[in-house]
Design a protein around this motif. Structure first.
Motif, PDB file in Angstrom:
ATOM      1  N   LYS A 158       3.293  14.357   2.565  1.00  0.00           N
ATOM      2  CA  LYS A 158       3.671  13.145   1.830  1.00  0.00           C
ATOM      3  C   LYS A 158       5.117  13.304   1.378  1.00  0.00           C
ATOM      4  CE  LYS A 158       2.449  10.263  -2.155  1.00  0.00           C
ATOM      5  NZ  LYS A 158       1.471  10.081  -3.258  1.00  0.00           N
ATOM      6  N   TRP A 159       5.947  12.322   1.734  1.00  0.00           N
ATOM      7  CA  TRP A 159       7.374  12.349   1.436  1.00  0.00           C
ATOM      8  C   TRP A 159       7.684  11.181   0.513  1.00  0.00           C
ATOM      9  CZ3 TRP A 159      11.486  15.392   2.029  1.00  0.00           C
ATOM     10  CH2 TRP A 159      12.767  14.840   1.942  1.00  0.00           C
ATOM     11  N   ASP A 160       8.246  11.474  -0.676  1.00  0.00           N
ATOM     12  CA  ASP A 160       8.616  10.449  -1.656  1.00  0.00           C
ATOM     13  C   ASP A 160      10.022   9.950  -1.347  1.00  0.00           C
ATOM     14  OD1 ASP A 160       9.651   9.126  -3.960  1.00  0.00           O
ATOM     15  OD2 ASP A 160       8.190  10.158  -5.221  1.00  0.00           O
ATOM     16  N   LEU A 161      10.135   8.681  -0.985  1.00  0.00           N
ATOM     17  CA  LEU A 161      11.436   8.118  -0.617  1.00  0.00           C
ATOM     18  C   LEU A 161      12.350   7.918  -1.819  1.00  0.00           C
ATOM     19  CD1 LEU A 161      10.240   5.507   2.009  1.00  0.00           C
ATOM     20  CD2 LEU A 161      11.495   7.615   2.452  1.00  0.00           C
ATOM     21  N   THR A 162      11.786   7.811  -3.022  1.00  0.00           N
ATOM     22  CA  THR A 162      12.624   7.602  -4.207  1.00  0.00           C
ATOM     23  C   THR A 162      13.290   8.885  -4.682  1.00  0.00           C
ATOM     24  OG1 THR A 162      10.763   7.879  -5.735  1.00  0.00           O
ATOM     25  CG2 THR A 162      11.223   5.642  -4.967  1.00  0.00           C
ATOM     26  N   THR A 163      12.676  10.037  -4.378  1.00  0.00           N
ATOM     27  CA  THR A 163      13.251  11.324  -4.784  1.00  0.00           C
ATOM     28  C   THR A 163      13.710  12.168  -3.599  1.00  0.00           C
ATOM     29  OG1 THR A 163      11.107  12.452  -4.755  1.00  0.00           O
ATOM     30  CG2 THR A 163      11.784  11.396  -6.846  1.00  0.00           C
ATOM     31  N   ASP A 164      13.459  11.665  -2.382  1.00  0.00           N
ATOM     32  CA  ASP A 164      13.783  12.426  -1.160  1.00  0.00           C
ATOM     33  C   ASP A 164      13.195  13.828  -1.204  1.00  0.00           C
ATOM     34  OD1 ASP A 164      15.161  10.321  -0.023  1.00  0.00           O
ATOM     35  OD2 ASP A 164      17.114  10.994  -0.750  1.00  0.00           O
ATOM     36  N   ILE A 184       4.388  15.768  15.636  1.00  0.00           N
ATOM     37  CA  ILE A 184       4.142  14.662  14.710  1.00  0.00           C
ATOM     38  C   ILE A 184       3.106  13.777  15.390  1.00  0.00           C
ATOM     39  CG2 ILE A 184       5.122  12.711  13.461  1.00  0.00           C
ATOM     40  CD1 ILE A 184       6.329  15.434  12.676  1.00  0.00           C
ATOM     41  N   ARG A 185       1.923  13.674  14.809  1.00  0.00           N
ATOM     42  CA  ARG A 185       0.821  12.918  15.408  1.00  0.00           C
ATOM     43  C   ARG A 185       0.762  11.478  14.941  1.00  0.00           C
ATOM     44  NH1 ARG A 185       0.396  15.956  19.546  1.00  0.00           N
ATOM     45  NH2 ARG A 185       0.061  18.109  18.981  1.00  0.00           N
ATOM     46  N   GLY A 186       1.352  11.191  13.778  1.00  0.00           N
ATOM     47  CA  GLY A 186       1.321   9.829  13.268  1.00  0.00           C
ATOM     48  C   GLY A 186       2.071   9.720  11.960  1.00  0.00           C
ATOM     49  N   THR A 187       2.452   8.491  11.617  1.00  0.00           N
ATOM     50  CA  THR A 187       3.134   8.219  10.360  1.00  0.00           C
ATOM     51  C   THR A 187       2.525   6.986   9.710  1.00  0.00           C
ATOM     52  OG1 THR A 187       4.799   6.831  11.426  1.00  0.00           O
ATOM     53  CG2 THR A 187       5.323   9.167  11.178  1.00  0.00           C
ATOM     54  N   ALA A 188       2.666   6.898   8.396  1.00  0.00           N
ATOM     55  CA  ALA A 188       2.217   5.722   7.650  1.00  0.00           C
ATOM     56  C   ALA A 188       3.153   5.536   6.462  1.00  0.00           C
ATOM     57  CB  ALA A 188       0.776   5.893   7.185  1.00  0.00           C
ATOM     58  N   PHE A 189       3.258   4.309   5.972  1.00  0.00           N
ATOM     59  CA  PHE A 189       4.137   3.954   4.857  1.00  0.00           C
ATOM     60  C   PHE A 189       3.349   3.102   3.880  1.00  0.00           C
ATOM     61  CE2 PHE A 189       7.288   0.800   3.198  1.00  0.00           C
ATOM     62  CZ  PHE A 189       8.010   1.685   2.408  1.00  0.00           C
ATOM     63  N   ASP A 190       3.495   3.385   2.576  1.00  0.00           N
ATOM     64  CA  ASP A 190       2.744   2.603   1.583  1.00  0.00           C
ATOM     65  C   ASP A 190       3.633   1.861   0.587  1.00  0.00           C
ATOM     66  OD1 ASP A 190       3.637   4.469  -0.232  1.00  0.00           O
ATOM     67  OD2 ASP A 190       1.650   5.048  -0.932  1.00  0.00           O
ATOM     68  N   GLY A 191       4.917   1.767   0.851  1.00  0.00           N
ATOM     69  CA  GLY A 191       5.826   1.059  -0.035  1.00  0.00           C
ATOM     70  C   GLY A 191       6.845   1.969  -0.694  1.00  0.00           C
ATOM     71  N   THR A 192       6.434   3.175  -1.082  1.00  0.00           N
ATOM     72  CA  THR A 192       7.364   4.143  -1.677  1.00  0.00           C
ATOM     73  C   THR A 192       7.291   5.508  -1.015  1.00  0.00           C
ATOM     74  OG1 THR A 192       5.758   4.788  -3.363  1.00  0.00           O
ATOM     75  CG2 THR A 192       7.314   3.034  -3.948  1.00  0.00           C
ATOM     76  N   ASP A 193       6.216   5.750  -0.294  1.00  0.00           N
ATOM     77  CA  ASP A 193       6.014   7.066   0.315  1.00  0.00           C
ATOM     78  C   ASP A 193       5.759   6.956   1.810  1.00  0.00           C
ATOM     79  OD1 ASP A 193       5.953   8.637  -2.206  1.00  0.00           O
ATOM     80  OD2 ASP A 193       4.150   7.439  -2.582  1.00  0.00           O
ATOM     81  N   LEU A 194       6.194   7.998   2.518  1.00  0.00           N
ATOM     82  CA  LEU A 194       5.877   8.151   3.934  1.00  0.00           C
ATOM     83  C   LEU A 194       4.879   9.286   4.076  1.00  0.00           C
ATOM     84  CD1 LEU A 194       9.387   7.962   5.631  1.00  0.00           C
ATOM     85  CD2 LEU A 194       7.488   6.393   6.010  1.00  0.00           C
ATOM     86  N   TYR A 195       3.931   9.109   4.989  1.00  0.00           N
ATOM     87  CA  TYR A 195       2.929  10.128   5.284  1.00  0.00           C
ATOM     88  C   TYR A 195       3.075  10.523   6.737  1.00  0.00           C
ATOM     89  CZ  TYR A 195       0.906   8.425   0.964  1.00  0.00           C
ATOM     90  OH  TYR A 195       0.713   8.056  -0.330  1.00  0.00           O
TER      91      TYR A 195
END
Length: 133
Positions: free
Chosen positions: A59-65, A31-42
């Motif tokens: 891209k991981w959607d936190l609302t739908t897992d 895992i080289r890095g992560t980012a968050f935009d309010g609803t999704d994790l990258y």
């Protein structure tokens, strides 16, 4: 905290109190890095350029897992950031002769532009809508 075994654990900021965990994510090779935009994790995953190879963006959607996309790139990846609807991914600190950060479409993971800055692209920072490389 993302792990190479495809698990993700979330903790409350400042307390390390567990707030969730997930498994089955397509993580391998670092895992080289992560980012968050309010609803999704990258997640920038895989090689960080040069002799360490190429990487991908998950891209991981936190609302739908669920995984929205897992895009492989012909370049390395490193610490990215989400800001203002765009992502910038450095092509990796081990790409010693490169000066490239790739601009990524958050919706699709497609490369939309490139930015040329300092050698060995590594980190990306966004403050108040302004990018710093």
């Amino acid at each position: 905290m993302a792990n190479d075994d495809g698990t993700l654990r979330a903790y409350q900021e400042g307390s390390w109190k567990p707030v969730g965990s997930w498994s089955g994510l397509p993580f391998s090779g670092g895992i080289r890095g992560t980012a968050f935009d309010g609803t999704d994790l990258y997640f920038a995953v895989g090689g960080d350029g040069g002799p360490r190879g190429n990487g991908s963006l998950v891209k991981w959607d936190l609302t739908t897992d669920s995984v929205v996309y897992d895009v492989s790139y012909p370049f390395g990846v490193d610490q990215l950031n989400a800001c203002g609807g765009r992502l910038y991914i450095p092509v990796g600190e081990n790409a010693k002769t490169s000066r490239t950060w790739e601009q990524i479409d958050e919706a699709t993971g497609a490369v939309t532009a490139s930015v040329q800055e300092g050698l060995g692209p590594h980190n990306t920072l966004c403050v108040d809508g302004h990018w710093f490389f």
